[in-house]
Design an enzyme around this catalytic site. Structure first.
Site, short mmCIF file in Angstrom:
data_model
loop_
_atom_site.label_atom_id
_atom_site.label_comp_id
_atom_site.label_asym_id
_atom_site.label_seq_id
_atom_site.Cartn_x
_atom_site.Cartn_y
_atom_site.Cartn_z
N SER A 7 11.63 -18.08 0.92
CA SER A 7 10.63 -17.51 0.64
C SER A 7 9.61 -17.52 1.64
CB SER A 7 9.72 -18.29 -0.52
OG SER A 7 9.38 -19.25 -0.42
N TYR A 59 20.27 -6.51 18.09
CA TYR A 59 19.05 -7.16 17.60
C TYR A 59 19.18 -8.76 17.67
CZ TYR A 59 15.24 -9.44 14.51
OH TYR A 59 14.63 -10.27 13.90
N VAL A 111 -9.01 -4.82 11.10
CA VAL A 111 -8.27 -5.76 10.13
C VAL A 111 -8.92 -6.50 9.49
CG1 VAL A 111 -6.12 -6.80 10.01
CG2 VAL A 111 -5.91 -4.93 11.76
N ASN A 112 -8.73 -6.56 8.08
CA ASN A 112 -9.38 -7.67 7.56
C ASN A 112 -8.73 -8.94 7.38
OD1 ASN A 112 -11.45 -5.88 6.57
ND2 ASN A 112 -10.25 -5.20 4.83
N ARG A 120 -3.23 -4.57 17.51
CA ARG A 120 -3.62 -3.37 18.06
C ARG A 120 -4.52 -2.44 17.74
NH1 ARG A 120 2.46 -0.82 18.60
NH2 ARG A 120 2.64 -1.73 16.51
#
Length: 323
Positions: free
Chosen positions: A210, A145, A40-41, A36
């Site tokens: 992780s 959710y 952004v990098n 959006r």
């Protein structure tokens, strides 16, 4: 030249941003990242595409041109303190209608495989010790959710049956790793500051995953032929109690774990009185998953151990404090 073009939604999120970096580091993939906010990098070579909010009306035509795989990580996420009047309505707008709108357009554009990052909440909220959830269990979501994620899964499998586009469902447990936020970050902050915690008598069993292991499974599911139209649960393959987790994390931070053995029944009662039964369930209840299907079907096992994952998470936390 890259072998596969892949679209990653949620590319600025905790999972999506790390997945984009991982895929972009491989010569096998050309990566598209719809965002959006285009400022952004991302790594060199990632194609950044402006996109509106994820809902039933989003136009994905330009983003899907030439795309072979979609990894859909974007979602309206579960929050501990919901404020909207009807959470299920809001979750459905993004997690069901937005997901199925993208999937229908993906199928029409000739996408081969659609990988959907769902949630263990589709299975339920807790397990009895030693009786983990499996990918073959009947779903039993308990909150809005989880219901929205199950409805999206059901819609995706129906779409796969009618269009031939392959679908893969991945249901992670709690995900942690470098840059983790929310409760896991708060827990690290408490441990780093030496705050005494009344969790020394908690002997539940929890599965965690992780970030590195979740990304590893996603990559395995991108083009493994036996992943098509399958559902997978994912964890580190090693379950721990809340007490054990705090001790391991404190050790990774180079701090002592100051844990007081307060009876669980007492803490659960206090949490209930304070209206925090959801937090109580996470801290004191068990939630285990069986990931044997991943090994049997894909030959996949977690490449990173729980201790390694916690050390990487703690190291990033410490480095960020010093930067």
């Amino acid at each position: 030249m890259a072998d596969h073009s892949i679209l990653v939604t949620g590319a600025t999120g905790f999972l999506g941003s790390s997945l984009v970096r991982h895929l972009a580091s491989s010569d096998a993939f050309s990566v598209k990242a719809p965002v959006r906010h285009p400022r952004v990098n991302f790594p060199v070579g990632v194609e950044i595409l402006p996109i509106e909010d994820l809902d039933a009306s989003t136009n994905w035509h330009a983003a899907l041109l030439g795309v072979e795989f979609v990894v859909h990580t974007s979602a309206r996420v579960h929050v501990m303190s919901e404020t909207v009047k009807d959470p299920l309505v809001e979750f459905r707008k993004v997690n069901v209608e937005g997901t199925l709108n993208l999937a229908r357009q993906a199928a029409a554009a000739g996408v081969k495989r659609f990988i959907f990052i769902s949630s263990i909440k589709v299975n339920g909220e807790s397990t009895l010790p030693g009786k983990p959830f499996s990918a073959h269990d009947d779903p039993a979501p308990k909150d809005a959710y989880g219901v929205s994620k199950l409805e999206a899964e059901t819609g995706l499998y129906r779409l796969a049956a009618s269009t031939g586009m392959e679908v893969v469902i991945i249901r992670p447990v709690l995900v942690y790793g470098p840059s983790v936020r929310a409760n896991f970050l708060t827990m690290m902050q408490w441990l780093f500051r030496g705050v005494p915690l009344p969790l020394g008598a908690v002997h539940n069993q929890r599965s965690l995953v992780s970030l590195e292991n979740l990304i590893s499974l996603i990559v395995a599911c991108i083009n493994h032929p036996r992943a098509a139209n399958q559902t997978f649960l994912v964890s580190d393959g090693q379950d721990v109690s809340t007490q054990q987790l705090l001790k391991k994390l404190a050790s990774a931070l180079g701090k002592p774990a100051r844990l007081m053995p307060v009876p669980v029944w007492l803490m659960h009662g206090v949490a209930t009185l304070l209206g925090r039964r959801d937090l109580s369930s996470r801290l004191f209840g068990s939630l285990q998953v069986d990931i044997s299907k991943n090994q049997e079907l894909l030959g996949w096992t977690p490449p990173v151990s729980l201790d390694q994952g916690l050390r990487m998470t703690a190291q990033h936390f410490l480095e960020s404090r010093n930067s």
